[in-house]
Design a protein around this motif. Structure first.
Motif, PDB file in Angstrom:
ATOM      1  N   ALA A  83       0.809  -1.219   0.000  1.00 10.22           N
ATOM      2  CA  ALA A  83       0.000   0.000   0.000  1.00 10.22           C
ATOM      3  C   ALA A  83       0.843   1.270   0.000  1.00 10.22           C
ATOM      4  O   ALA A  83       0.352   2.334  -0.367  1.00 10.22           O
ATOM      5  CB  ALA A  83      -0.945   0.005   1.208  1.00 10.22           C
ATOM      6  N   TRP A  84       2.111   1.163   0.404  1.00  7.80           N
ATOM      7  CA  TRP A  84       2.962   2.361   0.460  1.00  7.80           C
ATOM      8  C   TRP A  84       3.282   2.837  -0.954  1.00  7.80           C
ATOM      9  O   TRP A  84       3.621   2.040  -1.831  1.00  7.80           O
ATOM     10  CB  TRP A  84       4.261   2.070   1.182  1.00  7.80           C
ATOM     11  N   ASP A 122      -2.470   5.130   6.893  1.00  8.14           N
ATOM     12  CA  ASP A 122      -1.969   5.736   5.655  1.00  8.14           C
ATOM     13  C   ASP A 122      -1.215   7.044   5.871  1.00  8.14           C
ATOM     14  O   ASP A 122      -0.993   7.793   4.920  1.00  8.14           O
ATOM     15  CB  ASP A 122      -3.131   5.969   4.681  1.00  8.14           C
ATOM     16  N   GLU A 230       0.398   6.578   1.177  1.00  7.96           N
ATOM     17  CA  GLU A 230      -0.068   5.418   0.413  1.00  7.96           C
ATOM     18  C   GLU A 230      -0.577   5.842  -0.967  1.00  7.96           C
ATOM     19  O   GLU A 230      -0.996   6.973  -1.164  1.00  7.96           O
ATOM     20  CB  GLU A 230      -1.170   4.679   1.186  1.00  7.96           C
TER      21      GLU A 230
END
Length: 231
Positions: A83-84, A122, A230
């Motif tokens: 997700a990064w 996030d 993210e």
């Protein structure tokens, strides 16, 4: 043995001079002479920590109860979560928290990469302008708001703050040759302070509140700001 050159190549990053100096001096190694993984039947707390206690590596006691430096091998093998947004944000991890958050250099194109805390969600938060300021901030915060349960777990209930004070001073002596004299002087005074107690925490009396000292000493406009990391 993992080398600094391997880490820099893997992460396409040149570490700041202080990080390099501490790395080469063994001050960033929380494993001592032990290798990973530990042999069966051995634990870090029982077997490794006693060999480090008297000449502690960076932030061994002053990092906080949930802080841990990543080993060089862990930095080399760090797996960035999918997700990064690593195309936009260039993070170089070097420490973690018990909750799974990550401390990292943030290579944002400036001359000095700031330090950020990357939360499991996030967001990432700016915590210091550079590595030296990060060390000072962590060591100063170690003198304040010390959770009683954490303290008793580590030191028992027989004069735990004096035993804790001794460990803070050991950390300070270990880092003394590498940290600027002004920071050392402030930390010496903080660790020599009278013990303060509230219902749930302890602390050492300082000339000013720790948060105020941090704000005055660490000139960093972005400190405390958060951003989405993210994709």
């Amino acid at each position: 043995m993992t080398t600094l050159a391997q880490l820099e190549q893997k992460h396409n990053y040149t570490f700041p001079a202080l990080f390099k100096t501490l790395f080469e001096a063994g001050k960033l190694n929380w494993m001592g002479d032990f290798s990973e993984p530990l042999e069966k039947g051995k634990t870090w707390a029982e077997n490794v920590y006693p060999t480090l206690k008297d000449n502690p590596p960076l932030l061994l006691h002053t990092g906080g109860s949930d802080f841990e430096l990543l080993t060089p091998q862990a930095i080399l093998d760090f797996k960035f979560p999918e997700a990064w947004d690593t195309n936009t944000h260039h993070f170089i991890p070097f420490a973690k928290t018990a909750e799974g958050n990550t401390y990292a250099f943030y290579d944002n194109g400036e001359d000095t990469s700031p330090i950020v805390l990357i939360w499991e969600d996030d967001e990432a938060e700016y915590v210091a302008k550079n590595f030296e300021d990060f060390i000072f901030r962590k060591m100063l915060e170690a003198a304040d708001d010390i959770d009683k349960d954490d303290l008793y777990a580590d030191y028992g209930k027989d004069e735990p703050m004096e035993r804790y004070r001794a460990d803070l001073k050991a950390d300070l002596e270990s880092i003394r040759p590498y940290l600027n004299e002004n920071y050392i002087s402030i930390l010496e005074k903080a660790y020599a302070g009278e013990v303060l107690e509230t219902l749930i925490a302890y602390g050492f009396m300082t000339d000013k509140p720790v948060k105020e000292i941090t704000k005055e000493m660490l000139d960093f406009d972005l400190m405390g700001e958060v951003f989405d990391h993210e994709g």
